[in-house]
Design a protein around this motif. Structure first.
Motif, PDB file in Angstrom:
ATOM      1  N   GLY A  32       0.853  -1.293  -0.003  1.00  0.00           N
ATOM      2  CA  GLY A  32       0.143  -0.004  -0.133  1.00  0.00           C
ATOM      3  C   GLY A  32       0.924   1.297  -0.113  1.00  0.00           C
ATOM      4  N   ARG A  33       2.271   1.217  -0.267  1.00  0.00           N
ATOM      5  CA  ARG A  33       2.972   2.360  -0.156  1.00  0.00           C
ATOM      6  C   ARG A  33       3.645   2.355  -1.537  1.00  0.00           C
ATOM      7  N   SER A  34       4.042   3.582  -2.183  1.00  0.00           N
ATOM      8  CA  SER A  34       4.557   3.836  -3.221  1.00  0.00           C
ATOM      9  C   SER A  34       5.901   4.605  -3.333  1.00  0.00           C
ATOM     10  N   CYS A  35       6.427   4.760  -4.317  1.00  0.00           N
ATOM     11  CA  CYS A  35       7.474   6.030  -4.298  1.00  0.00           C
ATOM     12  C   CYS A  35       6.890   7.535  -4.311  1.00  0.00           C
ATOM     13  N   HIS A  36       5.647   7.422  -4.965  1.00  0.00           N
ATOM     14  CA  HIS A  36       5.004   8.841  -4.883  1.00  0.00           C
ATOM     15  C   HIS A  36       4.663   8.870  -3.413  1.00  0.00           C
TER      16      HIS A  36
END
Length: 116
Positions: A32-36
């Protein structure tokens, strides 16, 4: 197919405990986490007051992880520990040749999709 399913089951068993232990400002390889998300967190942190940001190249760090240290840190049931040890020691196939693995962790493992 069986091995991938077993990996997914082990991931589902271990992930909730480890997600609860991780720092809230950690974004790499987290569900649920990204670079963005990481970029947004940095922006929100520095928008009012300048701070230092460390950009480090850790591209080869997973190649050097000690298997026994990782298994001790995992601190799970003997059955899961034996299975994870087997996956860590399984080796790598390249052009029909098996290369043993005595350190490091495989990349590109099972990922379980969730709805959020």
């Amino acid at each position: 197919m069986y091995d991938r399913a077993l990996q997914a089951l082990v991931k589902l068993a271990l992930e909730p405990e480890w997600e609860a232990r991780f720092e809230p400002n950690s974004y790499g390889f987290r569900p649920g986490r990204s670079c963005h998300d990481a970029i947004e967190a940095i922006f929100l942190s520095i928008r009012c007051k300048p701070k230092f940001v460390l950009d480090a190249d850790i591209s080869r760090c997973f190649d050097r992880i000690d298997h026994e240290a990782l298994l001790r840190k995992l601190n799970t049931s003997p059955t899961i520990r034996r299975q994870v040890r087997g996956w860590l020691r399984a080796g790598v196939m390249d052009r029909k040749q098996l290369f043993p693995t005595s350190e490091g962790t495989p990349q590109g493992g099972v990922s379980v999709l969730r709805s959020t």
